[in-house]
Design an enzyme around this catalytic site. Structure first.
Site, mmCIF file in Angstrom:
data_model
loop_
_atom_site.group_PDB
_atom_site.id
_atom_site.type_symbol
_atom_site.label_atom_id
_atom_site.label_comp_id
_atom_site.label_asym_id
_atom_site.label_seq_id
_atom_site.Cartn_x
_atom_site.Cartn_y
_atom_site.Cartn_z
ATOM 1 N N ARG A 60 0.853 -1.199 0.000
ATOM 2 C CA ARG A 60 0.000 0.000 0.000
ATOM 3 C C ARG A 60 0.884 1.242 0.000
ATOM 4 O O ARG A 60 0.619 2.213 -0.689
ATOM 5 C CB ARG A 60 -0.959 0.011 1.199
ATOM 6 C CG ARG A 60 -1.660 1.370 1.342
ATOM 7 C CD ARG A 60 -2.893 1.389 2.253
ATOM 8 N NE ARG A 60 -2.809 0.537 3.407
ATOM 9 C CZ ARG A 60 -2.007 0.742 4.481
ATOM 10 N NH1 ARG A 60 -1.225 1.810 4.536
ATOM 11 N NH2 ARG A 60 -2.001 -0.106 5.470
ATOM 12 N N TYR A 113 -16.906 16.851 -15.365
ATOM 13 C CA TYR A 113 -17.185 15.413 -15.502
ATOM 14 C C TYR A 113 -18.194 15.034 -14.409
ATOM 15 O O TYR A 113 -18.032 15.404 -13.239
ATOM 16 C CB TYR A 113 -15.874 14.645 -15.341
ATOM 17 C CG TYR A 113 -16.061 13.153 -15.294
ATOM 18 C CD1 TYR A 113 -16.341 12.427 -16.443
ATOM 19 C CD2 TYR A 113 -15.969 12.461 -14.096
ATOM 20 C CE1 TYR A 113 -16.536 11.059 -16.400
ATOM 21 C CE2 TYR A 113 -16.155 11.084 -14.046
ATOM 22 C CZ TYR A 113 -16.439 10.396 -15.196
ATOM 23 O OH TYR A 113 -16.625 9.043 -15.148
ATOM 24 N N ASP A 186 -7.804 18.795 -14.397
ATOM 25 C CA ASP A 186 -8.102 17.449 -14.898
ATOM 26 C C ASP A 186 -7.652 17.411 -16.361
ATOM 27 O O ASP A 186 -8.272 18.027 -17.229
ATOM 28 C CB ASP A 186 -9.609 17.176 -14.760
ATOM 29 C CG ASP A 186 -9.985 15.751 -15.177
ATOM 30 O OD1 ASP A 186 -9.256 15.142 -15.991
ATOM 31 O OD2 ASP A 186 -11.036 15.263 -14.709
ATOM 32 N N LYS A 211 -8.509 6.356 -19.441
ATOM 33 C CA LYS A 211 -8.842 6.874 -20.766
ATOM 34 C C LYS A 211 -7.608 6.812 -21.667
ATOM 35 O O LYS A 211 -7.137 5.736 -21.963
ATOM 36 C CB LYS A 211 -9.430 8.284 -20.613
ATOM 37 C CG LYS A 211 -10.492 8.398 -19.495
ATOM 38 C CD LYS A 211 -11.751 7.596 -19.741
ATOM 39 C CE LYS A 211 -12.666 7.503 -18.522
ATOM 40 N NZ LYS A 211 -13.033 8.757 -17.885
HETATM 41 C C1 LIG Z 1 -13.488 9.149 -16.577
HETATM 42 C C2 LIG Z 1 -13.138 10.487 -16.071
HETATM 43 C C3 LIG Z 1 -12.904 10.718 -14.692
HETATM 44 C C4 LIG Z 1 -13.087 9.641 -13.652
HETATM 45 O O1 LIG Z 1 -12.157 8.631 -13.800
HETATM 46 P P1 LIG Z 1 -12.408 7.086 -13.379
HETATM 47 O O2 LIG Z 1 -11.131 6.440 -13.785
HETATM 48 O O3 LIG Z 1 -13.608 6.609 -14.143
HETATM 49 O O4 LIG Z 1 -12.642 7.087 -11.901
HETATM 50 C C5 LIG Z 1 -12.540 11.989 -14.291
HETATM 51 N N1 LIG Z 1 -12.412 12.993 -15.178
HETATM 52 C C6 LIG Z 1 -12.636 12.828 -16.498
HETATM 53 C C7 LIG Z 1 -12.490 13.991 -17.423
HETATM 54 C C8 LIG Z 1 -13.002 11.578 -16.986
HETATM 55 O O5 LIG Z 1 -13.248 11.426 -18.299
#
Ligand SMILES: *Cc1c(COP(=O)(O)O)cnc(C)c1O
Length: 404
Positions: A60, A113, A186, A211
């Site tokens: 961890r 998001y 982000d 992503k």
């Molecule tokens: C998918 C996404 C998230 C969240 O991520 P997870 O891996 O699904 O928890 C946050 N911000 C954006 C812009 C996203 O596309």
């Protein structure tokens, strides 16, 4: 047989792809393995009490496969330290816990998001953190939303999902700095290949590595990368006796423990190595498809930051080195939008984005169904594409037949 651990090579001055492929990923000291092995292990033999090898004690706290990913991500974003998590939302939760206390306030995008917004409103809200949603393309609105002394976080997403809004990171960084707030960006949609928020003044970058960084729709993960010298909001004492943001994030990563597992870290690192070539192809395919859609009679509006008519085009052209693989378009009616989504064969009908395969979805009934009726609601004739890296001719032909 023992070998001294070689000093890691310093890749700081190398180009993006060289760093993505090598930073944090020197050949394994014990075996020479060319890529970091999957250290599927929870604990580590100590050479006498407290005699840790390479600092590893319990997975961890740290695991060598995760360390490789964290160093590679830090290098890709030009940051001081990277942290890998079990999901993008776990990363977001951790940075917010590190920075916010009850009574604090944050400025957030009015088209964040959906999962991020749910975290702000329904997890942090009940713990006493207030938020103000703002159109982040409007700098005056951001300044007006700042509550002096109370606003501790400004949260930016650019481009946004699914309407691909663009905000000016450098200008917002100046506003956040003047307010003593931490600027979080982000960078999931742009990726560090196309946009470097830390170099524009952000304190920390967050990713859903699920992503583009993972890039193959086979792993869920998240990351934080903290800028060199970034500090906690003025007046907040860190849990480890320093005011450094990275120290606080490191403490919270271990204390809350939503870490990436070794196999997930390995898959994500494998994805990161090819990020540059994939983003080039995602961007060129998307640009060509955007032009195709602009010329199509069944399409009433195409939303893509690479198009000159996009409201954020100038800012995007300045702060991004390419416009990415996401396109949204409108069809004039909900029925037509649903029909197009049902008819594609190369574009797969699915949520998520950023993989090598092209995806299509109807945000109103899929990714954004939970925000219907709220300020985050999206038009019901909207279709979102995550343009993959297949052959352009096949993608265009597929959309052509689906729109006919
Ligand atoms: C998918 C996404 C998230 C969240 O991520 P997870 O891996 O699904 O928890 C946050 N911000 C954006 C812009 C996203 O596309």
């Amino acid at each position: 047989m023992t070998t001294d651990t070689p000093t890691p090579h310093d890749w700081t001055d190398a180009g993006f792809s060289t760093r993505a492929i090598h930073a944090g990923q020197d050949p394994d000291a014990a075996t020479g393995a060319v890529v970091p092995p999957i250290y599927q292990v929870s604990t580590y033999k100590q050479d006498g009490v407290g005699g840790l090898r390479g600092g590893y004690e319990y997975s961890r706290s740290a695991n060598p496969t995760r360390t490789a990913l964290e160093q590679a991500l830090a290098s890709a974003e030009g940051g001081a330290r990277g942290f890998a998590f079990a999901s993008g939302l776990a990363a977001e939760d951790t940075v917010l816990r590190a920075v916010l206390r009850p009574g604090d306030h944050m400025v957030v995008p009015d088209d964040a998001y959906g999962g991020s917004y749910r975290l702000f409103a329904r997890v942090f809200g009940p713990w006493g953190v207030e938020h103000t949603p703002v159109d982040l393309s409007d700098l005056d609105a951001i300044s007006a939303a700042i509550e002096p002394g109370r606003t501790k976080v400004v949260w930016v997403e650019t481009p946004t999902n699914p309407l691909l809004g663009i905000s000016d990171i450098a200008a917002i960084a100046a506003i956040a700095r003047a307010a003593g707030a931490v600027l979080v960006v982000d960078n999931t949609f742009a990726t560090p290949y196309l946009q470097q928020p830390l170099s524009l003044g952000a304190d920390v970058v967050v990713h859903s590595t699920t992503k583009y960084i993972g890039g193959h729709s086979d792993v869920v993960g998240g990351a934080l990368v903290v800028a060199e010298g970034a500090q906690l909001p003025v007046g907040l004492d860190g849990p480890t006796g320093t005011t450094g943001l990275a120290d606080a994030v490191a403490f919270h990563q271990n204390a809350s423990g939503a870490v990436a597992g070794p196999f997930d870290a390995w898959l994500t690192l494998r994805g990161l190595k090819t990020l540059a070539v994939r983003m080039e192809r995602h961007s060129s395919n998307a640009a060509a498809i955007a032009r195709f859609l602009v010329g199509h009679s069944a399409v009433t509006q195409v939303i893509y930051p690479g198009l000159e008519e996009h409201a954020g085009h100038e800012v995007a052209a300045r702060q991004m080195s390419g416009f990415g693989g996401m396109i949204s378009f409108r069809t004039g009616s909900r029925a037509k939008a649903l029909d197009v989504c049902a008819r594609t064969r190369v574009f797969t009908l699915a949520e998520s984005l950023g993989g090598v395969e092209s995806l299509i979805e109807h945000p109103g009934q899929m990714t954004h169904a939970s925000v219907a009726g709220s300020m985050l609601e999206v038009p019901d004739d909207l279709v979102r594409l995550s343009v993959g890296i297949e052959d352009l001719a096949d993608l265009v032909a597929d959309l052509g037949q689906a729109l006919a």
